[in-house]
Design a protein around this motif. Structure first.
Motif, PDB file in Angstrom:
ATOM      1  N   PRO A   4      60.068  15.189 -31.278  1.00  8.97           N
ATOM      2  CA  PRO A   4      59.961  14.425 -30.029  1.00  8.97           C
ATOM      3  C   PRO A   4      60.809  13.143 -30.065  1.00  8.97           C
ATOM      4  O   PRO A   4      61.430  12.776 -29.084  1.00  8.97           O
ATOM      5  CB  PRO A   4      58.481  14.081 -29.906  1.00  8.97           C
ATOM      6  N   PHE A   5      60.818  12.501 -31.227  1.00  5.08           N
ATOM      7  CA  PHE A   5      61.612  11.278 -31.350  1.00  5.08           C
ATOM      8  C   PHE A   5      63.096  11.582 -31.198  1.00  5.08           C
ATOM      9  O   PHE A   5      63.822  10.862 -30.514  1.00  5.08           O
ATOM     10  CB  PHE A   5      61.323  10.620 -32.699  1.00  5.08           C
ATOM     11  N   ASP A   6      63.553  12.683 -31.827  1.00  4.56           N
ATOM     12  CA  ASP A   6      64.965  13.065 -31.732  1.00  4.56           C
ATOM     13  C   ASP A   6      65.348  13.411 -30.300  1.00  4.56           C
ATOM     14  O   ASP A   6      66.423  13.030 -29.830  1.00  4.56           O
ATOM     15  CB  ASP A   6      65.264  14.254 -32.643  1.00  4.56           C
ATOM     16  N   SER A   7      64.474  14.115 -29.603  1.00  2.00           N
ATOM     17  CA  SER A   7      64.800  14.489 -28.217  1.00  2.00           C
ATOM     18  C   SER A   7      64.828  13.252 -27.316  1.00  2.00           C
ATOM     19  O   SER A   7      65.663  13.167 -26.415  1.00  2.00           O
ATOM     20  CB  SER A   7      63.807  15.519 -27.686  1.00  2.00           C
ATOM     21  N   THR A 109      67.092  -0.848 -19.675  1.00  9.35           N
ATOM     22  CA  THR A 109      66.127  -1.727 -20.334  1.00  9.35           C
ATOM     23  C   THR A 109      64.767  -1.053 -20.421  1.00  9.35           C
ATOM     24  O   THR A 109      64.103  -1.098 -21.465  1.00  9.35           O
ATOM     25  CB  THR A 109      66.026  -3.066 -19.575  1.00  9.35           C
ATOM     26  N   ALA A 110      64.361  -0.406 -19.340  1.00  8.19           N
ATOM     27  CA  ALA A 110      63.076   0.305 -19.340  1.00  8.19           C
ATOM     28  C   ALA A 110      63.098   1.465 -20.340  1.00  8.19           C
ATOM     29  O   ALA A 110      62.128   1.680 -21.079  1.00  8.19           O
ATOM     30  CB  ALA A 110      62.759   0.813 -17.937  1.00  8.19           C
ATOM     31  N   ALA A 117      58.805   1.733 -28.086  1.00  9.96           N
ATOM     32  CA  ALA A 117      57.364   1.972 -28.190  1.00  9.96           C
ATOM     33  C   ALA A 117      57.086   3.280 -28.915  1.00  9.96           C
ATOM     34  O   ALA A 117      56.183   3.347 -29.763  1.00  9.96           O
ATOM     35  CB  ALA A 117      56.728   1.989 -26.803  1.00  9.96           C
ATOM     36  N   ASN A 118      57.846   4.322 -28.592  1.00  4.95           N
ATOM     37  CA  ASN A 118      57.663   5.609 -29.271  1.00  4.95           C
ATOM     38  C   ASN A 118      58.029   5.521 -30.749  1.00  4.95           C
ATOM     39  O   ASN A 118      57.394   6.138 -31.610  1.00  4.95           O
ATOM     40  CB  ASN A 118      58.475   6.697 -28.583  1.00  4.95           C
ATOM     41  N   ALA A 119      59.066   4.740 -31.067  1.00  2.44           N
ATOM     42  CA  ALA A 119      59.457   4.571 -32.467  1.00  2.44           C
ATOM     43  C   ALA A 119      58.352   3.846 -33.224  1.00  2.44           C
ATOM     44  O   ALA A 119      58.031   4.197 -34.376  1.00  2.44           O
ATOM     45  CB  ALA A 119      60.766   3.816 -32.555  1.00  2.44           C
ATOM     46  N   ALA A 120      57.766   2.838 -32.603  1.00  2.00           N
ATOM     47  CA  ALA A 120      56.671   2.111 -33.250  1.00  2.00           C
ATOM     48  C   ALA A 120      55.472   3.034 -33.465  1.00  2.00           C
ATOM     49  O   ALA A 120      54.823   2.999 -34.523  1.00  2.00           O
ATOM     50  CB  ALA A 120      56.284   0.904 -32.416  1.00  2.00           C
TER      51      ALA A 120
END
Length: 128
Positions: A4-7, A109-110, A117-120
């Motif tokens: 999910p992070f990669d996509s 920016t959004a 947020a997803n990376a965190a």
């Protein structure tokens, strides 16, 4: 887990590339308008200067020279006014280009905040 992070990163990179292409098109459009305004002003100035030089070449007596002085003053005034109008038009084109680029940056920016947020969240999950 990283899928999910990669996509999301791929989607963010694609959005960034699309916006970079749009930004380049906006800047080139502004540059084209700027050059067009400057060339039109240059054309007007050169026509006025050529007309003045033709009149100066035909001056043979003191009355014609006096009229030439008046025409030179009027030419200087007209060119100064045209210069001010040109600079105002150039500023308007620049302002319009900057406003368009600013509007384009807001969605980035959004998206950047969402990816951060997803990376965190992924960092917290992998730390467990």
């Amino acid at each position: 887990m990283n899928k999910p992070f990669d996509s999301q990163m791929f989607a963010y990179a694609r959005q960034f590339a699309d916006n970079a292409f749009k930004a380049q098109a906006l800047v080139l459009k502004g540059l084209e308008q700027t050059v067009g305004l400057q060339l039109a002003a240059l054309e007007q100035h050169s026509h006025a200067a050529a007309d003045f030089l033709l009149t100066a070449g035909e001056a043979r007596d003191p009355e014609a020279l006096r009229g030439l002085w008046d025409k030179g003053v009027a030419l200087s005034r007209a060119q100064a006014e045209q210069g001010v109008a040109l600079s105002q038009n150039l500023a308007a084109v620049g302002r319009q280009t900057v406003e368009s680029l600013g509007a384009m940056v807001q969605p980035l920016t959004a998206a950047n905040d969402a990816v951060a947020a997803n990376a965190a969240a992924a960092r917290k999950t992998s730390a467990r």
